[in-house]
Scaffold this motif. Structure first.
Motif, PDB file in Angstrom:
ATOM      1  N   LEU A   1       0.834  -1.201   0.000  1.00 19.81           N
ATOM      2  CA  LEU A   1       0.000   0.000   0.000  1.00 19.81           C
ATOM      3  C   LEU A   1       0.872   1.256   0.000  1.00 19.81           C
ATOM      4  O   LEU A   1       0.619   2.199  -0.748  1.00 19.81           O
ATOM      5  N   GLY A   2       1.916   1.263   0.813  1.00 13.97           N
ATOM      6  CA  GLY A   2       2.844   2.392   0.824  1.00 13.97           C
ATOM      7  C   GLY A   2       3.543   2.550  -0.515  1.00 13.97           C
ATOM      8  O   GLY A   2       3.708   3.660  -1.019  1.00 13.97           O
ATOM      9  N   MET A   3       3.932   1.418  -1.099  1.00 17.73           N
ATOM     10  CA  MET A   3       4.601   1.460  -2.393  1.00 17.73           C
ATOM     11  C   MET A   3       3.663   2.012  -3.464  1.00 17.73           C
ATOM     12  O   MET A   3       4.087   2.790  -4.313  1.00 17.73           O
ATOM     13  N   SER A   4       2.396   1.631  -3.415  1.00 15.80           N
ATOM     14  CA  SER A   4       1.450   2.124  -4.420  1.00 15.80           C
ATOM     15  C   SER A   4       1.247   3.636  -4.302  1.00 15.80           C
ATOM     16  O   SER A   4       0.867   4.289  -5.264  1.00 15.80           O
ATOM     17  N   ALA A   5       1.508   4.185  -3.115  1.00 18.60           N
ATOM     18  CA  ALA A   5       1.408   5.634  -2.915  1.00 18.60           C
ATOM     19  C   ALA A   5       2.709   6.346  -3.277  1.00 18.60           C
ATOM     20  O   ALA A   5       2.791   7.562  -3.192  1.00 18.60           O
ATOM     21  N   GLY A   6       3.746   5.584  -3.671  1.00 17.34           N
ATOM     22  CA  GLY A   6       5.005   6.179  -4.095  1.00 17.34           C
ATOM     23  C   GLY A   6       6.076   6.248  -3.026  1.00 17.34           C
ATOM     24  O   GLY A   6       7.137   6.822  -3.248  1.00 17.34           O
ATOM     25  N   CYS A   7       5.820   5.667  -1.856  1.00 21.59           N
ATOM     26  CA  CYS A   7       6.825   5.659  -0.785  1.00 21.59           C
ATOM     27  C   CYS A   7       7.940   4.677  -1.113  1.00 21.59           C
ATOM     28  O   CYS A   7       7.694   3.607  -1.666  1.00 21.59           O
ATOM     29  N   ILE A   8       9.136   5.022  -0.732  1.00 16.74           N
ATOM     30  CA  ILE A   8      10.261   4.105  -0.855  1.00 16.74           C
ATOM     31  C   ILE A   8      10.308   3.305   0.442  1.00 16.74           C
ATOM     32  O   ILE A   8      10.507   3.872   1.513  1.00 16.74           O
ATOM     33  N   PRO A   9      10.109   1.995   0.361  1.00 16.68           N
ATOM     34  CA  PRO A   9      10.081   1.204   1.587  1.00 16.68           C
ATOM     35  C   PRO A   9      11.474   0.909   2.132  1.00 16.68           C
ATOM     36  O   PRO A   9      12.399   0.595   1.380  1.00 16.68           O
ATOM     37  N   VAL A  10      11.602   1.042   3.444  1.00 17.18           N
ATOM     38  CA  VAL A  10      12.790   0.593   4.166  1.00 17.18           C
ATOM     39  C   VAL A  10      12.253  -0.387   5.192  1.00 17.18           C
ATOM     40  O   VAL A  10      11.552  -0.003   6.124  1.00 17.18           O
ATOM     41  N   VAL A  11      12.547  -1.658   4.970  1.00 12.17           N
ATOM     42  CA  VAL A  11      11.922  -2.744   5.707  1.00 12.17           C
ATOM     43  C   VAL A  11      12.941  -3.431   6.596  1.00 12.17           C
ATOM     44  O   VAL A  11      14.035  -3.771   6.140  1.00 12.17           O
ATOM     45  N   LEU A  12      12.596  -3.650   7.843  1.00 20.10           N
ATOM     46  CA  LEU A  12      13.466  -4.405   8.741  1.00 20.10           C
ATOM     47  C   LEU A  12      13.159  -5.875   8.580  1.00 20.10           C
ATOM     48  O   LEU A  12      12.056  -6.326   8.855  1.00 20.10           O
ATOM     49  N   GLY A  13      14.126  -6.618   8.091  1.00 16.02           N
ATOM     50  CA  GLY A  13      13.961  -8.065   7.944  1.00 16.02           C
ATOM     51  C   GLY A  13      13.426  -8.467   6.603  1.00 16.02           C
ATOM     52  O   GLY A  13      14.035  -9.216   5.889  1.00 16.02           O
TER      53      GLY A  13
ATOM     54  N   PHE B   1      16.926   9.777   2.152  1.00 17.19           N
ATOM     55  CA  PHE B   1      16.793  11.233   2.203  1.00 17.19           C
ATOM     56  C   PHE B   1      17.969  11.935   1.528  1.00 17.19           C
ATOM     57  O   PHE B   1      17.834  13.059   1.048  1.00 17.19           O
ATOM     58  N   ALA B   2      19.121  11.277   1.494  1.00 14.93           N
ATOM     59  CA  ALA B   2      20.316  11.885   0.900  1.00 14.93           C
ATOM     60  C   ALA B   2      20.431  11.642  -0.606  1.00 14.93           C
ATOM     61  O   ALA B   2      21.339  12.172  -1.243  1.00 14.93           O
ATOM     62  N   MET B   3      19.516  10.868  -1.186  1.00 20.50           N
ATOM     63  CA  MET B   3      19.578  10.555  -2.620  1.00 20.50           C
ATOM     64  C   MET B   3      19.448  11.814  -3.466  1.00 20.50           C
ATOM     65  O   MET B   3      18.756  12.759  -3.100  1.00 20.50           O
ATOM     66  N   SER B   4      20.087  11.758  -4.616  1.00 24.27           N
ATOM     67  CA  SER B   4      19.884  12.823  -5.608  1.00 24.27           C
ATOM     68  C   SER B   4      18.451  12.705  -6.125  1.00 24.27           C
ATOM     69  O   SER B   4      17.819  11.651  -5.997  1.00 24.27           O
ATOM     70  N   ASP B   5      17.966  13.777  -6.711  1.00 26.09           N
ATOM     71  CA  ASP B   5      16.607  13.745  -7.262  1.00 26.09           C
ATOM     72  C   ASP B   5      16.466  12.643  -8.302  1.00 26.09           C
ATOM     73  O   ASP B   5      15.464  11.929  -8.332  1.00 26.09           O
ATOM     74  N   SER B   6      17.460  12.488  -9.163  1.00 25.36           N
ATOM     75  CA  SER B   6      17.370  11.473 -10.226  1.00 25.36           C
ATOM     76  C   SER B   6      17.350  10.059  -9.644  1.00 25.36           C
ATOM     77  O   SER B   6      16.600   9.199 -10.127  1.00 25.36           O
ATOM     78  N   GLU B   7      18.143   9.804  -8.623  1.00 24.63           N
ATOM     79  CA  GLU B   7      18.153   8.474  -7.987  1.00 24.63           C
ATOM     80  C   GLU B   7      16.823   8.215  -7.284  1.00 24.63           C
ATOM     81  O   GLU B   7      16.252   7.126  -7.370  1.00 24.63           O
ATOM     82  N   ARG B   8      16.318   9.207  -6.598  1.00 16.49           N
ATOM     83  CA  ARG B   8      15.036   9.074  -5.899  1.00 16.49           C
ATOM     84  C   ARG B   8      13.904   8.786  -6.892  1.00 16.49           C
ATOM     85  O   ARG B   8      13.088   7.897  -6.692  1.00 16.49           O
ATOM     86  N   ILE B   9      13.896   9.506  -8.003  1.00 13.29           N
ATOM     87  CA  ILE B   9      12.860   9.285  -9.027  1.00 13.29           C
ATOM     88  C   ILE B   9      12.992   7.888  -9.612  1.00 13.29           C
ATOM     89  O   ILE B   9      11.992   7.199  -9.832  1.00 13.29           O
ATOM     90  N   ARG B  10      14.224   7.444  -9.859  1.00 10.82           N
ATOM     91  CA  ARG B  10      14.439   6.096 -10.403  1.00 10.82           C
ATOM     92  C   ARG B  10      13.879   5.035  -9.469  1.00 10.82           C
ATOM     93  O   ARG B  10      13.172   4.118  -9.897  1.00 10.82           O
ATOM     94  N   ILE B  11      14.160   5.163  -8.175  1.00 10.06           N
ATOM     95  CA  ILE B  11      13.666   4.189  -7.196  1.00 10.06           C
ATOM     96  C   ILE B  11      12.143   4.267  -7.089  1.00 10.06           C
ATOM     97  O   ILE B  11      11.463   3.242  -7.063  1.00 10.06           O
ATOM     98  N   GLN B  12      11.595   5.469  -7.049  1.00 13.59           N
ATOM     99  CA  GLN B  12      10.136   5.603  -6.945  1.00 13.59           C
ATOM    100  C   GLN B  12       9.432   5.024  -8.165  1.00 13.59           C
ATOM    101  O   GLN B  12       8.375   4.406  -8.040  1.00 13.59           O
ATOM    102  N   GLU B  13      10.002   5.195  -9.340  1.00 15.81           N
ATOM    103  CA  GLU B  13       9.429   4.576 -10.540  1.00 15.81           C
ATOM    104  C   GLU B  13       9.495   3.054 -10.452  1.00 15.81           C
ATOM    105  O   GLU B  13       8.553   2.360 -10.812  1.00 15.81           O
ATOM    106  N   ALA B  14      10.620   2.536  -9.940  1.00 16.87           N
ATOM    107  CA  ALA B  14      10.749   1.083  -9.773  1.00 16.87           C
ATOM    108  C   ALA B  14       9.765   0.574  -8.723  1.00 16.87           C
ATOM    109  O   ALA B  14       9.204  -0.512  -8.852  1.00 16.87           O
ATOM    110  N   VAL B  15       9.553   1.376  -7.673  1.00 17.66           N
ATOM    111  CA  VAL B  15       8.589   1.014  -6.630  1.00 17.66           C
ATOM    112  C   VAL B  15       7.212   0.824  -7.242  1.00 17.66           C
ATOM    113  O   VAL B  15       6.564  -0.205  -7.048  1.00 17.66           O
ATOM    114  N   GLN B  16       6.760   1.803  -7.982  1.00 16.70           N
ATOM    115  CA  GLN B  16       5.412   1.742  -8.526  1.00 16.70           C
ATOM    116  C   GLN B  16       5.279   0.708  -9.633  1.00 16.70           C
ATOM    117  O   GLN B  16       4.277   0.006  -9.696  1.00 16.70           O
TER     118      GLN B  16
END
Length: 174
Positions: A113-125, A155-170
């Protein structure tokens, strides 16, 4: 997102402490949003969390919100749309005495659900059926220290890296 019950207080305590430690390195507008359902006879847990945030001096940066069961998806989607990172600590309350975590089986719909909203997940385990593929569409931490490190890295990612990950998330959910 999780259940507000006394059983989870140690996990919430850890997240509050971790967030307080990260605040100096996060953007000034960063907030911690704790969403959950009040379970059983534990309505005081939300007040306890707010009091702990106040005692830590971070209450202006922490929002604790209850979700009504029949409106979970709408509230989560609305809240998560403005979030960058979704932390998911699973059974952290059982793992706090050991800094090494193990992958636990099972798909978690909260993460999806978080991923579908565009969040980058950081999961423990994580788990073999979780939708997170470490480094591709989110991150899997194997310890509390790594959870903190990976959260800061997002939070420290460049805009391009963040966008790449968010696109992969969705795209990973389709």
């Amino acid at each position: 997102f999780g259940d507000f019950s006394a059983n989870y207080m140690s996990a919430f305590d850890h997240i509050l402490t971790m967030f307080k430690d990260l605040i100096p390195r996060l953007p000034a507008t960063s907030k911690l949003l704790i969403l959950g359902q009040v379970i059983g006879k534990h309505p005081g847990v939300m007040t306890d969390l707010r009091n702990k945030a106040q005692a830590a001096g971070i209450d202006d940066r922490v929002l604790v919100q209850s979700i009504i069961l029949n409106n979970v998806d709408n509230v989560l989607s609305e809240s998560l749309r403005s979030a960058l990172v979704q932390l998911h600590v699973g059974d952290l309350r059982l793992r706090l005495q050991d800094d090494n975590t193990e992958r636990t089986p099972g798909f978690n719909p909260d993460i999806a659900l978080g991923m579908s909203a565009g969040c980058i997940p950081v999961v423990l385990g994580g788990g073999p059926m979780d939708p997170v593929v470490d480094g591709k569409n989110g991150y899997i931490a194997h310890s509390k220290a790594e959870l903190k490190k990976l959260t800061l890295a997002v939070f420290a990612m460049s805009d391009s890296e963040r966008i790449r990950i968010q696109e992969a998330v969705q795209s990973s959910l389709h």
